[in-house]
Enzyme design. Structure first.
Site, PDB file in Angstrom:
ATOM      1  N   GLU A  43     -83.284 -51.691  18.844  1.00 36.01           N
ATOM      2  CA  GLU A  43     -82.099 -52.312  18.227  1.00 36.01           C
ATOM      3  C   GLU A  43     -82.081 -52.136  16.708  1.00 36.01           C
ATOM      4  O   GLU A  43     -81.595 -52.993  15.971  1.00 36.01           O
ATOM      5  CB  GLU A  43     -82.020 -53.798  18.597  1.00 36.01           C
ATOM      6  CG  GLU A  43     -81.953 -54.045  20.092  1.00 36.01           C
ATOM      7  CD  GLU A  43     -81.975 -55.524  20.471  1.00 36.01           C
ATOM      8  OE1 GLU A  43     -81.824 -56.376  19.578  1.00 36.01           O
ATOM      9  OE2 GLU A  43     -82.153 -55.822  21.670  1.00 36.01           O
TER      10      GLU A  43
ATOM     11  N   GLU B 215     -82.035 -53.466  27.933  1.00 34.40           N
ATOM     12  CA  GLU B 215     -81.941 -54.924  27.983  1.00 34.40           C
ATOM     13  C   GLU B 215     -80.506 -55.280  28.340  1.00 34.40           C
ATOM     14  O   GLU B 215     -79.566 -54.769  27.718  1.00 34.40           O
ATOM     15  CB  GLU B 215     -82.273 -55.574  26.635  1.00 34.40           C
ATOM     16  CG  GLU B 215     -83.705 -55.524  26.210  1.00 34.40           C
ATOM     17  CD  GLU B 215     -83.927 -56.228  24.869  1.00 34.40           C
ATOM     18  OE1 GLU B 215     -83.156 -57.175  24.546  1.00 34.40           O
ATOM     19  OE2 GLU B 215     -84.849 -55.829  24.144  1.00 34.40           O
TER      20      GLU B 215
END
Length: 472
Positions: free
Chosen positions: A311, A402
Site C-alpha cells: 500500500e 487484502e
C-alpha cells in the site's frame, strides 16, 4: 424522480466502432450534493460538488434493451488531493475507483457494469468525498482475449518451490480463484464456522522487526506458515515494518503503530540519501533480521507469496510517505538484499500499488496486486483489476491481497475480473458479520469457482490441481 437514460439504441458508429454514451451528472438524482458551475471546463450545464457526508450520492437510472457488459468511465476534477469514490450497480456489486489529485477535468476508467435488460441504477457513492463529478460514460465491453502472463520468476535463481508456485498460479489464472484468510486466529475461525479450509494463509513478519522485538514483541507466524505448508497449503506474508528509529512512542502514537507515517518522524528519503548514514544502516539491519525468518521458510521448503512495502501509494505507511521514488528505491534494495546477499530464492515478489508512477518495473515483480475495502460491496472490484491489467499490459498475474468484503464468484466471472486469489483481512472483517454474513461466506466458499485447501493438494509436485472442479 430519478433521471432516466436509454441504452436501447447504443449505436454502432462508423466502421463498426461501438459508440460511447455520456450521461451528465447534473441530470441524475442527487442526494446531499449540488450542482456547481464555478470551476470552468465542465461539459453539459454544470458538475456535482458537495461530497462531504458518507450518505452523499449521485444516482443514474439507465435502461438497456439487453443484458450486456459495459465499460464505464468517469469524468471528475480533484482539487483537494487523491481521493476514492464508489461506483455501485443496482445497489449490489461495484467498484472502488481511484481519483488522483488534479485541477483539470479528467476521465478515468471506472471498471465495468453488467446491465440487466430493462432498468438499472448506477450510483456514485461518497467514499473519501471531496471531489467534483462531471459525467459518466458507457460503451459496450469487448470480450477479453487470452491472458499474456508470464510464469517465469523474475529471480533467475528462484528455486523449484517458487517456480512451482508461480506455475500453479498461472495454471488456474482466469479459471478459478484461491480462497485466503489473513491471521491464524481468523483462519481458524473460517475453518470452524464455515466448514472449509482456505487455500492460502496470510501472515505478517511485523513482530520480527527489530524496533518491535526490542520492545518485547514475539510472533509465531513463521511456525504457523511451516505447519500450514506441511498440509499442502500456500502462504503469503506481508511486513508491517516498524520504522527502525524515530518512533514517537506516546499515548497517542504508541510504538506498536510505528509502521504508520503519523507515528514516526523517520524519513525514508533521507535514509536512502547515501549508504553511510546511520539510518541507512538501520534499514539494512531490519532487512537482515527479516531475512533470517524467510530463510527458515526456505529451509523448510516453503515458497512465499512475498508482499513487502504494501500500500505504498497510500502514503499512510512511512515507506510511502515521501512519494514514489524513495518507495521504488527501497523496493529495489529489499529485492537485491534478499535475493543476492541472502540467497532467498523461495520468494514470489508481489507489488501492491496500482498507480503507474509508483510501479518499480517488471524486472523485480512477479505478481501485481491491490488491497481494497468497501463494506457491504461484494462486487468484482473490476475497476481496480482492469487498472492492474493495464499496469503491466496483462503480463503479470493479479491478486486481491487484502479485501474486506468477499467477491461474488458469479460476478468475478461475468466481469472477467480474474483475481488469482483473495485474502480477507482478519478480525471483524471476516467474523464480525458487518462486512460478510456467515451465509454469504458459506455460499462463496462452496462455489465451484473458489478453491479451498483440499482442492489444491499436490500443486507443488505437478504445478496443477489433481481434480479441478472449476468451470473453464
Amino acid at each position: 424522480m430519478l433521471a432516466r437514460f436509454a441504452l436501447s439504441a447504443l449505436a454502432i458508429a462508423g466502421a463498426g466502432t461501438a459508440q460511447k454514451t455520456v450521461y451528465q451528472a447534473e441530470d441524475a438524482a442527487l442526494n446531499g450534493v449540488k450542482v456547481g458551475t464555478s470551476v470552468t471546463g465542465y461539459t453539459g450545464t454544470g458538475y456535482i460538488e458537495g461530497f462531504d457526508e458518507s450518505a452523499d450520492t449521485i444516482t443514474f437510472t439507465v435502461n438497456s434493451s439487453t443484458s450486456q457488459l459495459y465499460d464505464l468511465e468517469l469524468t471528475y476534477n480533484g482539487p483537494y488531493g487523491d481521493k476514492y469514490t464508489n461506483v455501485v450497480l443496482n445497489n449490489a456489486g461495484g467498484s472502488q475507483v481511484s481519483l488522483p489529485a488534479t485541477t483539470a477535468w479528467t476521465t478515468v476508467p471506472a471498471g465495468q457494469v453488467l446491465l440487466n435488460a430493462g432498468s438499472n441504477t448506477i450510483q456514485i457513492q461518497n467514499n473519501w468525498g471531496w471531489y467534483l463529478i462531471d459525467s459518466i460514460s458507457l460503451s459496450p465491453a469487448s470480450q477479453r482475449g487470452p491472458h499474456k502472463i508470464t510464469t517465469t520468476p523474475v529471480n533467475k535463481n528462484a528455486n523449484a518451490d517458487a517456480r512451482a508456485l508461480l506455475k500453479y498460479l498461472g495454471s488456474i489464472y482466469g479459471k478459478a480463484i484461491l480462497s485466503g484468510q489473513q491471521d491464524q486466529a481468523s483462519f481458524d475461525w473460517v475453518v470452524q464456522n464455515i466448514g472449509k479450509t482456505p487455500a492460502i494463509l496470510g501472515l505478517d513478519l511485523m513482530d520480527y522487526t527489530v524496533s518491535r522485538t526490542s520492545r518485547g514483541a514475539v510472533s509465531k507466524d513463521v511456525d504457523h506458515a511451516i505447519s500450514f505448508a506441511k498440509k499442502g497449503g500456500i502462504v503469503t506474508f506481508c511486513w508491517h515494518w516498524g520504522a527502525p528509529t524515530g518512533l514517537y512512542d506516546t499515548a497517542d502514537q504508541p510504538w506498536y503503530r510505528g509502521f504508520y507515517t503519523d507515528a514516526t518522524d523517520f524519513d525514508v528519503a533521507a535514509a536512502l540519501g547515501n549508504t553511510t548514514n546511520a539510518n541507512y544502516t538501520l534499514l539494512m539491519n531490519d532487512i537482515d533480521a527479516i531475512a533470517l525468518q524467510l530463510k527458515r521458510l526456505k529451509d523448510a521448503g516453503v515458497p512465499v507469496l512475498w508482499r513487502p512495502l504494501h500500500e505504498a501509494e497510500g502514503k499512510w505507511f512511512w515507506w510511502g510517505a515521501k512519494g514514489a521514488e524513495p518507495a521504488k528505491k527501497l523496493w529495489g534494495i529489499v529485492y537485491e538484499r534478499l535475493t543476492v546477499k541472502h540467497g532467498l530464492n523461495n520468494l514470489i515478489w508481489i507489488w501492491n500499488s496500482v498507480d503507474p508512477s509508483w510501479y518499480p518495473g517488471d524486472a523485480t515483480v512477479d505478481v501485481v496486486s491491490a488491497d481494497t475495502y468497501s463494506q457491504g460491496d461484494h462486487g468484482p472490484i473490476s475497476a481496480t483489476y482492469n487498472n492492474l491489467l493495464s499496469l503491466t499490459n496483462d503480463t503479470k498475474i493479479i491478486a486481491a491481497t487484502e479485501i474486506g468484503s468477499v467477491m461474488e464468484p458469479a460476478q468475478l466471472q461475468a466481469y472477467q475480473a480474474d483475481w488469482v486469489y483473495f485474502c480477507v483481512w482478519s478480525g471483524d472483517f471476516i467474523s464480525g458479520g458487518q462486512w460478510n454474513s456467515l451465509d454469504l461466506l458459506k455460499r462463496v466458499y462452496s462455489d465451484p469457482y473458489v478453491l479451498t485447501l483440499d482442492e489444491i493438494q499436490g500443486w507443488k509436485k505437478t504445478g496443477k490441481k489433481k481434480s479441478l472442479r472449476f468451470r473453464g
